[in-house]
Design an enzyme around this catalytic site. Sequence first.
Site, PDB file in Angstrom:
ATOM      1  N   TYR A  67      -9.471  19.213 -19.397  1.00  0.00           N
ATOM      2  CA  TYR A  67      -8.341  18.336 -19.078  1.00  0.00           C
ATOM      3  C   TYR A  67      -7.954  18.444 -17.606  1.00  0.00           C
ATOM      4  O   TYR A  67      -7.682  17.443 -16.942  1.00  0.00           O
ATOM      5  CB  TYR A  67      -7.120  18.666 -19.958  1.00  0.00           C
ATOM      6  N   PHE A 119      -8.222  -9.452  -1.231  1.00  0.00           N
ATOM      7  CA  PHE A 119      -8.886  -9.789  -2.499  1.00  0.00           C
ATOM      8  C   PHE A 119      -7.782 -10.189  -3.488  1.00  0.00           C
ATOM      9  O   PHE A 119      -6.630  -9.796  -3.308  1.00  0.00           O
ATOM     10  CB  PHE A 119      -9.668  -8.572  -2.997  1.00  0.00           C
ATOM     11  N   ASP A 120      -8.100 -10.970  -4.548  1.00  0.00           N
ATOM     12  CA  ASP A 120      -6.993 -11.503  -5.369  1.00  0.00           C
ATOM     13  C   ASP A 120      -6.152 -10.425  -6.053  1.00  0.00           C
ATOM     14  O   ASP A 120      -4.931 -10.540  -6.093  1.00  0.00           O
ATOM     15  CB  ASP A 120      -7.421 -12.639  -6.312  1.00  0.00           C
ATOM     16  N   ASP A 210     -10.109  -1.519   2.238  1.00  0.00           N
ATOM     17  CA  ASP A 210     -10.439  -1.879   0.863  1.00  0.00           C
ATOM     18  C   ASP A 210     -11.967  -1.832   0.839  1.00  0.00           C
ATOM     19  O   ASP A 210     -12.644  -2.751   1.264  1.00  0.00           O
ATOM     20  CB  ASP A 210      -9.893  -3.269   0.532  1.00  0.00           C
ATOM     21  N   LYS A 253     -18.308  -1.470  -7.662  1.00  0.00           N
ATOM     22  CA  LYS A 253     -19.205  -2.156  -6.739  1.00  0.00           C
ATOM     23  C   LYS A 253     -20.130  -1.105  -6.110  1.00  0.00           C
ATOM     24  O   LYS A 253     -21.099  -0.700  -6.725  1.00  0.00           O
ATOM     25  CB  LYS A 253     -18.404  -2.910  -5.660  1.00  0.00           C
ATOM     26  N   HIS A 445      -8.013 -20.497 -14.258  1.00  0.00           N
ATOM     27  CA  HIS A 445      -9.455 -20.614 -14.469  1.00  0.00           C
ATOM     28  C   HIS A 445      -9.951 -19.759 -15.637  1.00  0.00           C
ATOM     29  O   HIS A 445     -10.966 -20.062 -16.240  1.00  0.00           O
ATOM     30  CB  HIS A 445     -10.223 -20.275 -13.187  1.00  0.00           C
TER      31      HIS A 445
HETATM   32  C1  LIG Z   1     -13.283  -5.743  -7.170  1.00  0.00           C
HETATM   33  C2  LIG Z   1     -12.418  -5.585  -6.006  1.00  0.00           C
HETATM   34  C3  LIG Z   1     -11.139  -5.040  -6.124  1.00  0.00           C
HETATM   35  C4  LIG Z   1     -10.524  -4.657  -7.458  1.00  0.00           C
HETATM   36  O1  LIG Z   1     -11.263  -3.695  -8.085  1.00  0.00           O
HETATM   37  P1  LIG Z   1     -11.408  -3.567  -9.675  1.00  0.00           P
HETATM   38  O2  LIG Z   1     -12.288  -2.385  -9.841  1.00  0.00           O
HETATM   39  O3  LIG Z   1     -12.007  -4.859 -10.166  1.00  0.00           O
HETATM   40  O4  LIG Z   1     -10.046  -3.357 -10.232  1.00  0.00           O
HETATM   41  C5  LIG Z   1     -10.394  -4.892  -4.976  1.00  0.00           C
HETATM   42  N1  LIG Z   1     -10.871  -5.269  -3.783  1.00  0.00           N
HETATM   43  C6  LIG Z   1     -12.089  -5.802  -3.633  1.00  0.00           C
HETATM   44  C7  LIG Z   1     -12.578  -6.188  -2.274  1.00  0.00           C
HETATM   45  C8  LIG Z   1     -12.900  -5.988  -4.738  1.00  0.00           C
HETATM   46  O5  LIG Z   1     -14.111  -6.550  -4.587  1.00  0.00           O
END
Ligand SMILES: *Cc1c(COP(=O)(O)O)cnc(C)c1O
Length: 453
Positions: A67, A119-120, A210, A253, A445
């Site tokens: 843990y 990013f969104d 980011d 990613k 969407h």
């Molecule tokens: C995917 C992404 C995020 C958010 O990450 P999640 O793992 O999907 O929550 C933030 N910033 C960028 C540039 C991304 O490509």
Amino acid sequence: MEPYRIKVVEPIPITTREQREEALKRVHYNLFDLRADEVTIDLLSDSGTGALSAAQLAAGMEGDESYAGSRSFYRFRDTVAELTGYPHILPAHQGRAAERILFSSLLEPGSIVLSNTHFDTTRANVELAGCQARDLPCPQARNLDSEEPFKGNIDLEALRRELAGADGPKVAAVVMTITNNGGGGQPVSMENLRQAADLCRRHGVPLLLDAARFAENAWLVTRHEAGYQDRTPRQVAEEAFRLADGCMMSAKKDGIVHIGGFIGLKDPELAEKCERLLIATEGFATYGGLAGRDLDMMAQGLLEVTEPSYLAERADIAAHLAQRVRVAGVDILEPPGLHALYLNAGRLFPHIPAHHYPGHALSCQLYLEGGIRSAELGSLYLGEEDEDGNPVKSAPYELVRLALPRRVYTRSHYDHVGRTLEGIAKKAESVGGFRIVDQSPILRHFRVKLQPV
Ligand SMILES: *Cc1c(COP(=O)(O)O)cnc(C)c1O
């Protein structure tokens, strides 16, 4: 060629045109509502969709599920600290969790965050903290066809104006997204990052990365930026992190894992604030909502992702698909990045008006003809209409994104995508648009229902 061979395989669903036609009708032409086993080549996202290596799976078996204070955490922390140079590393289950924790700890309501492009989910988390997110993309980003290598840069003049202007004291952070996902996956140059860092330092504003695609950004720097040709992607990435005060990372990613993320920080006070919120909402500070095995697989993925042979092949396969698409007669956002290609659907279907969604028409056609799933990034995603379906706001471009999962599809899969596009381009004028029959008020969407016009 691929610097790996295939040890484990997963069959992909092969469907008939009739089945796909049926499926499209059933989901009201919303590709998010397809079952994945109705999709042959899934290019919806490169997030969490990569293939693990044997070394990652082996690392996962070493996972320590204690843990608190697990060996997995310390291995993960040391790997990330070495890569980034940040002394404070907090795991989180994915990128948006890292964003929420960092922004809730750093921002006061009413402040402003500036970025090359949010990013969104990053924008959503800034706004949820009661703040304003402002995008300052460089002017070169507006030309889809130009070959300029660093269209992901921030507009340094605009950044200088914002920081020195009347709203300057309200700016609480500058976020550099590398690569610039909202801006077509285009990279940021080290020169741009350095100048942004200088401006931030002069105004006492923290600079955050980011860093979801830090390795892909580093690769493109070694290819295209003067003075970096002899550096390894790893060295470039290390330098980039050290120019900033901290980072948020979606390891789905460039961590090449199915789930994972982290926050890295220089400032011990901010790190402590984040840690308190992390413990309350994600999990104890040595696991942050992840299993020990996830931490180990993420650490291993972060080492593999900066391997030049891996990045060279990823760039090459994207370039291969880009060339197939151009030969098919479809324009893309140039130059092609590494994580996705953006098809210019507006130009392919000039007869379809924005409020009949040319991007969506291309997405549906790709599925119907080739079983390929893609994402519309045009007026269905960004536009707005009144109750009678008349346009109120349309997107600047009608694009379709083909995201490229890591280590998953081979050139022959992408050749199928190229052939399918070629067929569509040959009878482009016969493809029709769509109208919305039902939609939700936000992020429409995902839940929208449509009908062919
Ligand atoms: C995917 C992404 C995020 C958010 O990450 P999640 O793992 O999907 O929550 C933030 N910033 C960028 C540039 C991304 O490509």
